[in-house]
Design a protein around this motif. Sequence first.
Motif, PDB file in Angstrom:
ATOM      1  N   GLY A 316       0.842  -1.197   0.000  1.00  0.00           N
ATOM      2  CA  GLY A 316       0.000   0.000   0.000  1.00  0.00           C
ATOM      3  C   GLY A 316       0.868   1.234   0.000  1.00  0.00           C
ATOM      4  O   GLY A 316       1.184   1.784   1.040  1.00  0.00           O
ATOM      5  N   ASN A 317       1.299   1.655  -1.189  1.00  0.00           N
ATOM      6  CA  ASN A 317       2.230   2.788  -1.279  1.00  0.00           C
ATOM      7  C   ASN A 317       2.015   3.439  -2.635  1.00  0.00           C
ATOM      8  O   ASN A 317       2.500   2.948  -3.643  1.00  0.00           O
ATOM      9  CB  ASN A 317       3.666   2.279  -1.138  1.00  0.00           C
ATOM     10  CG  ASN A 317       4.683   3.399  -1.234  1.00  0.00           C
ATOM     11  OD1 ASN A 317       4.391   4.539  -0.924  1.00  0.00           O
ATOM     12  ND2 ASN A 317       5.880   3.056  -1.679  1.00  0.00           N
ATOM     13  N   GLY A 318       1.225   4.514  -2.629  1.00  0.00           N
ATOM     14  CA  GLY A 318       0.904   5.152  -3.906  1.00  0.00           C
ATOM     15  C   GLY A 318       0.076   4.250  -4.805  1.00  0.00           C
ATOM     16  O   GLY A 318       0.027   4.446  -6.018  1.00  0.00           O
ATOM     17  N   THR A 319      -0.570   3.265  -4.225  1.00  0.00           N
ATOM     18  CA  THR A 319      -1.397   2.356  -5.021  1.00  0.00           C
ATOM     19  C   THR A 319      -2.618   3.112  -5.537  1.00  0.00           C
ATOM     20  O   THR A 319      -3.264   3.834  -4.783  1.00  0.00           O
ATOM     21  CB  THR A 319      -1.859   1.180  -4.144  1.00  0.00           C
ATOM     22  OG1 THR A 319      -0.712   0.608  -3.523  1.00  0.00           O
ATOM     23  CG2 THR A 319      -2.561   0.115  -4.968  1.00  0.00           C
ATOM     24  N   THR A 320      -2.921   2.937  -6.809  1.00  0.00           N
ATOM     25  CA  THR A 320      -4.063   3.660  -7.353  1.00  0.00           C
ATOM     26  C   THR A 320      -5.354   3.060  -6.810  1.00  0.00           C
ATOM     27  O   THR A 320      -5.415   1.875  -6.472  1.00  0.00           O
ATOM     28  CB  THR A 320      -4.082   3.601  -8.882  1.00  0.00           C
ATOM     29  OG1 THR A 320      -4.223   2.237  -9.279  1.00  0.00           O
ATOM     30  CG2 THR A 320      -2.818   4.196  -9.480  1.00  0.00           C
ATOM     31  N   VAL A 321      -6.383   3.893  -6.730  1.00  0.00           N
ATOM     32  CA  VAL A 321      -7.663   3.440  -6.192  1.00  0.00           C
ATOM     33  C   VAL A 321      -8.218   2.296  -7.043  1.00  0.00           C
ATOM     34  O   VAL A 321      -8.770   1.326  -6.522  1.00  0.00           O
ATOM     35  CB  VAL A 321      -8.656   4.620  -6.125  1.00  0.00           C
ATOM     36  CG1 VAL A 321     -10.030   4.144  -5.687  1.00  0.00           C
ATOM     37  CG2 VAL A 321      -8.132   5.683  -5.172  1.00  0.00           C
ATOM     38  N   THR A 322      -8.052   2.404  -8.346  1.00  0.00           N
ATOM     39  CA  THR A 322      -8.562   1.359  -9.240  1.00  0.00           C
ATOM     40  C   THR A 322      -7.975   0.002  -8.871  1.00  0.00           C
ATOM     41  O   THR A 322      -8.694  -0.991  -8.735  1.00  0.00           O
ATOM     42  CB  THR A 322      -8.190   1.701 -10.700  1.00  0.00           C
ATOM     43  OG1 THR A 322      -8.635   3.028 -10.962  1.00  0.00           O
ATOM     44  CG2 THR A 322      -8.831   0.727 -11.668  1.00  0.00           C
ATOM     45  N   HIS A 323      -6.641  -0.030  -8.722  1.00  0.00           N
ATOM     46  CA  HIS A 323      -6.001  -1.314  -8.395  1.00  0.00           C
ATOM     47  C   HIS A 323      -6.327  -1.739  -6.964  1.00  0.00           C
ATOM     48  O   HIS A 323      -6.493  -2.928  -6.693  1.00  0.00           O
ATOM     49  CB  HIS A 323      -4.493  -1.225  -8.606  1.00  0.00           C
ATOM     50  CG  HIS A 323      -4.104  -1.243 -10.046  1.00  0.00           C
ATOM     51  ND1 HIS A 323      -4.390  -2.311 -10.873  1.00  0.00           N
ATOM     52  CD2 HIS A 323      -3.487  -0.315 -10.827  1.00  0.00           C
ATOM     53  CE1 HIS A 323      -3.946  -2.052 -12.096  1.00  0.00           C
ATOM     54  NE2 HIS A 323      -3.403  -0.845 -12.102  1.00  0.00           N
TER      55      HIS A 323
END
Lengths: 348, 426
Positions: A316-323
Amino acid sequence: MIRVVHYLNQFFAGIGGEDKADAPFEVREGAVGPGRVLKMLFGDEAEIVQTLVCGDNAFHADPEGNLAAIIAAIAETAPDVVLAGPAFNAGRYGLACAAVCAAVNEELGIPAVTGVYPDAPAVDVFGTRVVMVATRDSAGGMKDAAGRLADVGLRLARGEGLLPADEDGRIPMGYRANRVADKPVATRALDMLMARLRDEPFTSEIELPDQVEPVPPAPAVADLSKTTVALITEGGLVPEDNPDRIESSSATKWARYPLAMLAKNENPAFKSIHAGYDSRWVDADPNRLVPLDAARALEEEGVIGKLHEYFYVTTGNGTTVTHAERMGEEIAIQLIADGVQAAILTST
Amino acid sequence: MKQPFRLDVHTIDIDNVEVGDTTGVSGHTLAVSVDEISDLVLEDSRIAGVEVEITQPGDDVRIVHCLDAVEPRTKVGDGDVFPGFLSGMDPVGTGETLRLGGVSILVSSRYPQPFSGLLQAREAVVDMSGPTAMYSPFSRVRNIVLVFTPNPSIENVDYDDAIRRAGLRVGEFVARSALGNEPDSTTVFDFSDVNPDLPNVVYFYQLQGQGSMADTYLYGRVIHNLVPTLIHPNEVMDGAIVSGVHVYSCYKNPTFLHQNNPIIWELQARHGKDLNFVGVIINRGHNYTQDDKERSSQWAAKLASFLEADGAILTAEGGGNSAIDMMLACQYMEKAGIRTTVVSSEAAGADGYDFPLFYTVPEADAIVSIGSEDEIVAMPKVSKVIGDEYILDSETPSCGPFDLKMYYQYCSTNQVGGNFLTGRMF
């Protein structure tokens, strides 16, 4: 000279109105109807070599067959660009134009542009895939619509690419890209602030997106002693060779590893590949991230019914909302399939 | 009698940098003595060697492993720049300062020990020409690149201190060589006159304070326990804020951009015309707990209220954690009736379709975009590389071609406004 193929419905091709909407697909040479407006706008730079016509009802009665015929015709003509419509607020016509553009672009790799009213049904269905200029809701807006269609179409035919949606007069396709700004950041920031302080209009350079939908908490666990519990973390804990290649930031992957393997923690040992926190203490003792020791003790005491035999992990580090949404859904499906009724999520 | 906090900043515009026997400025040409700089640098035994390379805009050159950048500055008369590093704790920001405009001392190095975990220096690249030059503000200045070789027996944190000090010392030394030359222009930084008819504007200036390799220094000290406080913009001009942020290649505000903070320059230019520049509030970015975040952001809003601010510009450094600190400050300022404009980078994924912000508050509805860190850039082949034959942590030759995420373009999305990129909707 840029070669253009133009797509129209029966009305704009002059065949007739709703009573002729079953007019079958046909190919005509040269410009027809609105194509003559485009032709004037093109000047010497481009010509409409062919016009494809299909009735609105006829198209939707057999979209696959019609698209196949249209694609075959366009493949043979091999134009530099395909223009469709403009269709304004017409539902069936707009959908047909957008479907033709999508197929031409995706199957033949030829650029294609249509024009529709921003609330038209085609925008919902094809808005992120098809280049659409924005038009008024009726043919009264033909002049402006044809102008935008010609501008954007010829630019794509020349291989120059799209401009930002507002400069093109296009309906946004939903993606953002970097461009060089016309003024320095500080000037833009102070101009925007001064406009706010003077109650003058301003445009934020990033539209506030809709707030992320709140996730309602699941009901409380009735009896933990009869519950199978899973351990989940976004802390990037993986076997040291990172066999699933989970990314250290902007993750698109998740994995699960057996608790038995984590308990052993050698050959391979576990380590965190998360690039957003200082993971040295986790590497020294992974229980600090995935509390296996404490959870096992609770299981032995009978507080927890059973520990699910895998832990689940992503970064969980700059993970896009979509992914993040997709991975969460995938993990949940797996947990349900495995009979897990509750989970402990440890974040970093 | 009360003395105004006034700083006269003299600028000599440099339009050429060349190697010379002695370091000095003649007209608009800066000569740099490699021997003098080497001798100065190698006084610190933690550095084993240094190469001095000069590169100018338009050169077919790529610089890799970029760390800090420093603008040559020195005091005319009494005082020192870079307090806490080159001098003690005497306040800076008054008197006269000489700067060489258009020149940067750019530090490039590997570290002596392998890194592990988060807190490590990441690759940071500058292309001096071609279409990829637009990704770094340092393609538009003349760079005196110091390529350091570490003493192999030194720990990384210690070495990092050595090269930070070396960059500052070389910067001061080069500027000092121009003392006595006639400046091309002088800008007066004096905000003591306040026009009651103009709105009061504060600058919320968030500095990254996360840990080694991701720290900013205030008078030479890390800011981990900083409660938001006031600093005079003139102190910033004199090097009160020094960068040690090497984790976030794209977002980083190197010392050069603190010394030249474009928001401060713009506020200086508009003071007394559009607005009253009533203060700078510095805040630690990357507070670890929610309580720390709440305390900092509430405190910053409170200070802005004490200053009777009508408006505020907010900038940050770093990623998602710091974005939360800044956005909360925006929220509390707006709740206190202070209108805000936020400067933010974007992270909408490589294809640009995702949610562009890490964190938002409904009050942040006036945002200036400085572009996306996620785009992938095709880096062309170049004829010369400064820094290293290979890209960090890979076997990719630095000369290219290779694909590189915006994240690794040096200062490409710095949020103080040193670059010209912006995110647009397509």
